[in-house]
Write an enzyme that holds these catalytic residues in place. Structure first.
Site, PDB file in Angstrom:
ATOM      1  N   CYS A   5      41.979 -40.820   8.460  1.00 26.35           N
ATOM      2  CA  CYS A   5      40.758 -41.629   8.411  1.00 26.35           C
ATOM      3  C   CYS A   5      39.616 -40.840   7.784  1.00 26.35           C
ATOM      4  O   CYS A   5      39.590 -39.610   7.812  1.00 26.35           O
ATOM      5  CB  CYS A   5      40.406 -42.179   9.782  1.00 26.35           C
ATOM      6  SG  CYS A   5      39.315 -41.151  10.710  1.00 26.35           S
TER       7      CYS A   5
ATOM      8  N   GLU B   7      48.554 -41.316  20.018  1.00 24.16           N
ATOM      9  CA  GLU B   7      48.467 -42.138  18.788  1.00 24.16           C
ATOM     10  C   GLU B   7      49.822 -42.189  18.080  1.00 24.16           C
ATOM     11  O   GLU B   7      50.249 -43.248  17.612  1.00 24.16           O
ATOM     12  CB  GLU B   7      47.415 -41.540  17.845  1.00 24.16           C
ATOM     13  CG  GLU B   7      47.327 -42.292  16.532  1.00 24.16           C
ATOM     14  CD  GLU B   7      46.413 -41.608  15.515  1.00 24.16           C
ATOM     15  OE1 GLU B   7      45.312 -41.177  15.904  1.00 24.16           O
ATOM     16  OE2 GLU B   7      46.808 -41.526  14.347  1.00 24.16           O
TER      17      GLU B   7
ATOM     18  N   CYS C 220      32.825 -40.561  16.021  1.00 22.81           N
ATOM     19  CA  CYS C 220      33.220 -41.326  14.833  1.00 22.81           C
ATOM     20  C   CYS C 220      33.063 -42.815  15.148  1.00 22.81           C
ATOM     21  O   CYS C 220      32.785 -43.198  16.282  1.00 22.81           O
ATOM     22  CB  CYS C 220      34.680 -41.028  14.497  1.00 22.81           C
ATOM     23  SG  CYS C 220      35.770 -41.536  15.839  1.00 22.81           S
TER      24      CYS C 220
ATOM     25  N   CYS D  94      41.190 -48.164  18.064  1.00 26.55           N
ATOM     26  CA  CYS D  94      40.462 -48.070  16.798  1.00 26.55           C
ATOM     27  C   CYS D  94      41.194 -48.891  15.732  1.00 26.55           C
ATOM     28  O   CYS D  94      42.420 -48.776  15.596  1.00 26.55           O
ATOM     29  CB  CYS D  94      40.370 -46.614  16.358  1.00 26.55           C
ATOM     30  SG  CYS D  94      39.618 -46.436  14.734  1.00 26.55           S
TER      31      CYS D  94
HETATM   32  S1  SF4 Z   1      41.060 -43.141  13.518  1.00 25.90           S
HETATM   33 FE1  SF4 Z   1      39.228 -42.066  12.827  1.00 25.90          FE
HETATM   34  S2  SF4 Z   1      37.552 -43.499  13.274  1.00 25.90           S
HETATM   35 FE2  SF4 Z   1      39.335 -44.140  14.500  1.00 25.90          FE
HETATM   36  S3  SF4 Z   1      39.137 -43.125  16.474  1.00 25.90           S
HETATM   37 FE3  SF4 Z   1      40.427 -41.809  15.208  1.00 25.90          FE
HETATM   38  S4  SF4 Z   1      39.005 -40.352  14.251  1.00 25.90           S
HETATM   39 FE4  SF4 Z   1      37.781 -42.065  15.022  1.00 25.90          FE
END
Ligand code: SF4
Length: 303
Positions: A190, A127, A12, A95
């Site tokens: 996302c 995350e 991505c 990101c």
């Molecule tokens: S938020 Fe989406 S674009 Fe960003 S690293 Fe995760 S999967 Fe990839």
């Protein structure tokens, strides 16, 4: 065998961006460490290790003089503040869409202390650990059942892990609407996740079996696997091309009667792995698989 690759699969934007940052630093001959594994993919992490780029997970492991690159999933706010106090050259590869989660979490917590703030996601994923650190008191849930168990609260706000299953999130939002007089919904899944999930929903029912490629610890790979499995009971997970090689005979024996395979891959899966696995299946057909198995049984019998 007929091989179909999902219209959207593999790297991505956020992963490509992080790898580009690293590659640029490497080309400029900087010595590099990453804080946490840059992305959730063993093939990529091992390749970085061969280039002398190691990941660390504590301040005591920082080596002076090296660039310290923050992983794509981000880090908790207190860790970031501690790192900023260290004599280290920090480069943030988080990101930007994950950064958006941090900003929303901080804003919700700052603007209204009474709002019941909910994050939908895996509480053990880096995350979510990082996002939650911006909003003390946040409640993390991962299922409709957990949403149903929440008490009524006049004011609620909700956001999701960037890689959460979009259908499940909408279903949780519907439940929360019944639990609150005012629910503010932040759409944080996302687009890379959504298009990969939609592509696998279209592909899985269409083929004899599905292969989902991606890291064992990759959240979005797990979601793709579950979505594929719901639509095609013959769904297999492979971490990488090496994983295929080590499970080769087992996998071949399970797919020998099939004529078509659908392939998808998590957002951290490198294109080389997808290509090699695609070629592997493309080069076999049912008859040939039968011959290989037949030959192997014959040899075993002779021994
Ligand atoms: S938020 Fe989406 S674009 Fe960003 S690293 Fe995760 S999967 Fe990839």
């Amino acid at each position: 065998m007929k091989v179909y690759v999902a219209e959207e699969a593999g790297f991505c934007f956020g992963v490509r961006r992080a790898l580009d940052i690293l590659e640029e630093l490497h080309e400029e001959k900087h010595e590099i460490q990453t804080y946490g594994e840059l992305i959730h993919n063993r093939t990529v992490v091992e390749k970085l290790t061969t280039q002398g780029i190691h990941s660390i997970d504590s301040l005591s492991q920082i080596e002076p003089g090296k660039k310290l690159v923050i992983r794509t999933h981000g880090i908790p706010v207190d860790t970031e503040e501690s790192l900023k106090r260290e004599p280290v050259d920090l480069v943030d590869a988080t990101c930007p869409l994950v950064k958006k989660l941090h900003r929303i979490a901080a804003k919700v917590r700052e603007n209204d202390k009474d709002v019941q703030f909910i994050i939908v996601g895996d509480p053990s994923h880096p995350e979510i650990i990082a996002a939650a650190s911006y909003a003390p008191g946040v409640v993390i849930i991962a299922s409709e059942e957990e949403a149903m168990g929440l008490p009524y609260n006049k004011e609620m706000a909700v956001m999701a892990q960037t890689t959460f299953d979009s259908e499940c999130f909408q279903s949780i939002v519907s439940i929360l609407k019944e639990k609150s007089g005012n629910l503010k919904v932040y759409e944080t899944i996302c687009n890379a996740t959504i298009v990969r999930q939609e592509a696998v929903k279209r592909l899985a029912p269409f083929v004899d079996f599905m292969v989902v490629i991606g890291g064992n610890n990759s959240s979005n790979t797990k979601k793709l696997f579950n979505i594929a499995l719901e639509r095609n009971k013959n769904t297999f997970h492979l971490e990488s091309y090496d994983d295929l090689n080590s499970n080769r005979s087992n996998l071949l024996s399970r797919v020998q009667h099939f004529q078509s395979v659908g392939i998808t891959a998590g957002a951290s899966t490198p294109p080389e792995d997808i290509q090699k696995i695609k070629t592997f299946f493309y080069n076999i057909n049912s008859n040939r698989v039968k011959e290989i198995n037949h030959g192997r049984s014959k040899r075993n019998a002779e021994h």
